[in-house]
Design an enzyme around this catalytic site. Structure first.
Site, PDB file in Angstrom:
ATOM      1  CG  HIS A  35      -0.887   8.804   3.170  1.00  0.00           C
ATOM      2  ND1 HIS A  35      -1.126   7.815   4.068  1.00  0.00           N
ATOM      3  CD2 HIS A  35      -0.751   9.416   4.335  1.00  0.00           C
ATOM      4  CE1 HIS A  35      -0.654   7.470   4.956  1.00  0.00           C
ATOM      5  NE2 HIS A  35      -0.305   8.319   5.497  1.00  0.00           N
ATOM      6  CE1 TYR A  42      -0.197   3.296  13.776  1.00  0.00           C
ATOM      7  CE2 TYR A  42      -2.132   4.383  12.460  1.00  0.00           C
ATOM      8  CZ  TYR A  42      -0.973   3.568  12.724  1.00  0.00           C
ATOM      9  OH  TYR A  42      -0.241   3.549  11.464  1.00  0.00           O
ATOM     10  CD  GLU A  99      -4.409   7.564   9.672  1.00  0.00           C
ATOM     11  OE1 GLU A  99      -4.061   8.942  10.045  1.00  0.00           O
ATOM     12  OE2 GLU A  99      -4.204   6.290   9.953  1.00  0.00           O
ATOM     13  NE  ARG A 152      -3.490   2.164   2.826  1.00  0.00           N
ATOM     14  CZ  ARG A 152      -2.737   3.495   3.620  1.00  0.00           C
ATOM     15  NH1 ARG A 152      -2.366   3.238   4.692  1.00  0.00           N
ATOM     16  NH2 ARG A 152      -4.188   3.919   3.476  1.00  0.00           N
ATOM     17  CD  GLU A 202      -1.484   4.031   8.019  1.00  0.00           C
ATOM     18  OE1 GLU A 202      -1.094   4.982   9.449  1.00  0.00           O
ATOM     19  OE2 GLU A 202      -1.147   5.235   7.028  1.00  0.00           O
ATOM     20  CG  ASN A 257      -5.580   3.661   8.754  1.00  0.00           C
ATOM     21  OD1 ASN A 257      -4.903   2.455   8.188  1.00  0.00           O
ATOM     22  ND2 ASN A 257      -4.799   4.420   8.178  1.00  0.00           N
TER      23      ASN A 257
END
Ligand code: FCB
Length: 477
Positions: free
Chosen positions: A136, A311, A181, A92, A382, A309
């Site tokens: 991005h 985290y 995002e 990606r 991600e 994504n």
């Protein structure tokens, strides 16, 4: 490619000590253009908001910039060879808008497009499925000079740019995601100012969020018309938001932050409406007068997949009168209208970003999107962690990062067993890179980068990941 687009759903997954993933699971790693490419002034590329921001004193730790980064622009064939050695099934990457359309509108820069043509060819020649992200975070500076994402026209410019990229590589790229995002672009870029373009205005952040999603919808329509076979989606960063206690005020704080962090984007794109409570929470900030008839239909144009994504988790509490709210991301207005909500730390292990490690939160996030929003295939686009690495005898033994990946892959497997149509996982990141406002001080890579020599060293986590991919699963714990 040998990977079927959507592998058959498996009824019962092996939940034993050696969890195995469904056949065709798409194992990948991710990067982003400004974080790795360098060659900022080569090949006809012009500045983006991140060039301007990083060259402005005091914005990025150490005054670091993406001018050279990992020099991937020049080392691309070697980097693809490294991916092949690791056995990656997919890669990606993001296309740099200011490299392929330096002015942000008008004609394409063929030299810029050629770089991505070569990258895609190189990937395919090595049996690696290209996964292309259009945005991005690197808005061409000329568009910011015209007002940036808070201005409606930027959405139309984004769709034009999407068409240029589709013309160039659409015959060879199956997987497309529009935005990476949008929360960060809108609320860190225009709300807190911690990210480029570094503006701090709550109403602008909300407008930016809307126009990013409008651009996404217009781009999906343009791509769908041009590339009927493509798999189209978007990537959102999601957090479970947990109240610090059962007290109604804490529960309400969690509702507000969940609205701003997650539902602000999920609801318009997947349901075609803004959540009513979010609109009410933002009443002092904006009247949503920027939303025009028909926008939400465009924004909710049907997709083929959703990228997530993940985290960490947010734990939040109500404001305590007289007490300073914690300054999240160094400025408060990345939560417009909810600036006084407190972000609570629980004392659990954290990464070098100070982000709490919370693998069960990934299960929760994936299940929520599937159970509350959509039956579409989901991909973790991600997931990863920064830790302080050291090179010893030419090796980087990153045990903490390896453990982080392992825990989150077990969580991914658990989500699949619970019925989530999770089709792939992309480690963040393939290699150490320019970590935005943190510059090169935070390392997320599975591959170590020596920024003086540009030598690449696969860390222990990379070797381990190669083995996970080879066996399509994890070893016993
Ligand atoms: C995500 C970004 C990515 C990287 C990781 C650590 O928010 O998409 O570029 O910075 O965080």
């Amino acid at each position: 490619m040998s990977n079927p687009t959507h592998p058959p759903a498996v009824g019962v997954l092996d939940q034993g000590p050696e969890p195995t993933f469904p056949p065709g699971f798409l194992w990948g790693a991710a990067t982003a253009a400004y974080q790795i490419e360098g060659a900022a002034a080569e090949g006809g590329r012009a500045p983006s908001i991140w060039d301007t921001f990083s060259h402005t004193e005091g914005r990025v730790v150490g005054g670091h910039t993406g001018d050279v980064a990992c020099d991937h622009y020049h080392r691309m064939p070697d980097d693809v060879r490294l991916m092949a050695e690791l056995g990656l099934k997919s890669y990606r990457f993001s296309v740099s808008w200011p490299r392929v359309q330096p002015g942000g509108s008008g004609v394409a820069n063929q030299e810029g497009l050629d770089f991505y043509r070569r990258l895609v060819d190189e990937l395919l020649a090595n049996g690696i499925e290209p996964w292309l992200t259009l945005y991005h975070w690197d808005l061409p500076q000329p568009l910011e000079d015209l007002g940036g994402w808070p201005v409606r026209d930027t959405a139309a410019r984004f769709a034009d740019y999407a068409s240029l990229v589709a013309d160039a590589v659409g015959d060879r790229v199956k997987y497309w995601t529009t935005l990476n995002e949008p929360w960060c672009s809108a609320f860190l870029g225009y709300g807190s100012g911690a990210h480029a373009p570094g503006r701090s205005n709550g109403a602008d952040a909300v407008r930016a969020g809307h126009h990013l999603m409008l651009g996404h919808g217009l781009a999906v329509q343009a791509l769908r018309a041009a590339l009927p076979q493509a798999q189209l989606g978007v990537t959102v960063n999601l957090y479970p938001v947990t109240p610090a206690s059962d007290a109604p005020a804490d529960v309400d704080a969690a509702r507000r932050i969940d609205g701003l962090a997650n539902r602000f984007f999920l609801d318009p794109m997947l349901r075609g409406s803004y959540p009513e409570d979010l609109v009410a929470d933002l009443a002092e900030v904006t009247d949503f007068g920027h939303v025009r008839d028909g926008d939400l239909e465009i924004i909710s144009t049907p997709l083929d997949l959703v990228g997530i994504n993940y985290y960490s988790r947010h734990v939040v509490a109500a404001p305590v009168p007289g007490e300073e709210p914690e300054k999240y991301w160094r400025a408060p207005s990345c939560w417009p209208g909810s600036e006084d909500v407190r972000f609570v730390t629980r004392g659990v292990p954290v990464t070098d970003m100070d982000w709490e490690i919370d693998a069960p939160g990934l299960v929760e996030t994936l299940r929520r999107v599937h159970e509350e929003y959509t039956d579409l295939p989901l991909y973790v686009t991600e997931n990863g962690s920064a830790f302080v690495d050291t090179v010893q005898d030419g090796q980087v033994d990153d045990v903490d990062r390896l453990a982080y990946f392992d825990a989150h892959l077990r969580a991914s497997h658990e989500a699949i067993a619970a019925g989530v149509p999770l089709r792939g996982y992309f480690a963040w990141s393939l290699m150490d890179n320019f970590e935005w406002a943190w510059g090169y001080t935070k390392r997320f890579g599975m591959v170590w980068i020596d920024y003086d020599t540009q030598v690449r060293i696969p860390k222990s986590s990379a070797r381990w990941y190669a083995e996970v991919i080879r066996r399509n699963g994890l070893a016993a714990q």
